[in-house]
Write a protein that holds these residues in place. Structure first.
Motif, PDB file in Angstrom:
ATOM      1  N   ASN A 194       1.535   4.299   1.713  1.00 40.77           N
ATOM      2  CA  ASN A 194       2.016   5.122   2.820  1.00 40.77           C
ATOM      3  C   ASN A 194       1.079   6.299   3.048  1.00 40.77           C
ATOM      4  N   PRO A 195       0.257   6.247   4.074  1.00 41.84           N
ATOM      5  CA  PRO A 195       0.261   5.209   5.094  1.00 41.84           C
ATOM      6  C   PRO A 195      -0.726   4.064   4.828  1.00 41.84           C
ATOM      7  N   ARG A 235       1.429   5.162  -4.101  1.00 37.52           N
ATOM      8  CA  ARG A 235       2.066   5.634  -5.335  1.00 37.52           C
ATOM      9  C   ARG A 235       2.923   4.522  -5.904  1.00 37.52           C
ATOM     10  N   ASP A 287      -3.229   5.822   1.048  1.00 39.58           N
ATOM     11  CA  ASP A 287      -2.455   6.484  -0.001  1.00 39.58           C
ATOM     12  C   ASP A 287      -1.587   5.456  -0.707  1.00 39.58           C
TER      13      ASP A 287
HETATM   14 MG    MG Z   1       1.300   9.370   1.693  1.00 39.11          MG
END
Ligand code: MG
Ligand code: ADP
Length: 230
Positions: A211-212, A226, A224
């Motif tokens: 995201n995104p 995680r 990005d």
């Molecule tokens: Mg992000």
């Protein structure tokens, strides 16, 4: 293989939450990420920035700071002359936020042109009942506000991944609304499938979000990530 090595390293570090330091995992599964590197001093940051053509994005890299923008931990459009200041400022912000934060360094990343693109999110959550649930939706700042998302159980087929790109309310945006060029839908469905494969191969990944995933007319880029591992 590479993905296994990356996850082993993570286990050794005793972290269960991971951020952009895990981007190589995406790379290992053929999901395109922007050019760049993670460094731990300003001189190296400048070297990476100079290697990348044009302005860069700089982000704090810390397993203790997974929502980087919330603490001012993402700087977009940094020119070479500002790399040193940006580096110091990111570290200062991280320490102010959490003095004992484990700071791995700063990511210097190629800037993706968001004007031509749509920020989407591709994620996975392991559901106790259904197993790995793949998610696709509108990303960036809209993800929480609009909750425009759709789900399938992994592993997802090509048809299922295609259906996901058609089901969200924002689907017309991807196919070129308001005079914009359509984005690379094939790139999205491929990314959903590759991520589906990754989480199928590694049950230790409990949740993961790109995201995104910036979707552009000529491709997609995961800027990005995680994840949580057990
Ligand atoms: Mg992000
Ligand atoms: P976080 O979600 O932890 O706050 P992100 O890496 O997702 O951090 O960055 C926040 C926002 O900054 C993104 O949603 C995007 O709008 C912008 N951004 C991040 N990286 C880039 C990049 N490489 N190119 C262009 N914009 C970016």
């Amino acid at each position: 293989e590479r993905a296994r090595d990356i996850l082993e390293t993570v286990k050794d570090r005793d972290e269960t939450r991971l951020g952009v330091e895990a981007m190589e995992l995406l790379d290992a599964y053929g999901i395109e990420t922007p050019a760049g590197d993670i460094v731990d001093d300003p001189a190296d940051a400048l070297e990476v920035a100079e290697r990348i053509d044009g302005d860069v994005v700089m982000k704090i890299v810390s397993p203790d700071i997974l929502h980087k923008s919330d603490i001012g931990g993402v700087k977009v459009g940094v020119g070479n002359e500002d790399v040193y200041d940006a580096y110091e400022d990111l570290i200062t912000r991280a320490k102010n936020y959490q003095p004992d934060a484990n700071i791995l360094g700063v990511q210097v990343q190629e800037m993706v042109n968001l004007d031509d693109g749509v920020e989407t999110i591709v994620g996975m959550n392991r559901d106790p009942q259904f197993g790995p649930l793949m998610m696709f939706g509108l990303g960036g700042i809209f993800v929480e506000i609009l909750e425009d998302t759709t789900f399938r159980v992994a592993p997802v087929s090509e048809t299922e991944a295609e259906d996901m790109t058609k089901e969200i309310d924002a689907a017309p945006m991807l196919r070129g609304a308001r005079g914009n060029d359509p984005v690379d839908i094939g790139g999205i469905t491929e990314t959903i499938q590759r991520l589906s494969q990754l989480v199928t191969d590694f049950p230790a990944i409990l949740e993961l979000d790109i995201n995104p995933l910036v979707t552009l007319p000529d491709g997609v880029k995961a800027v990005d990530v995680r994840l949580t591992v057990d």
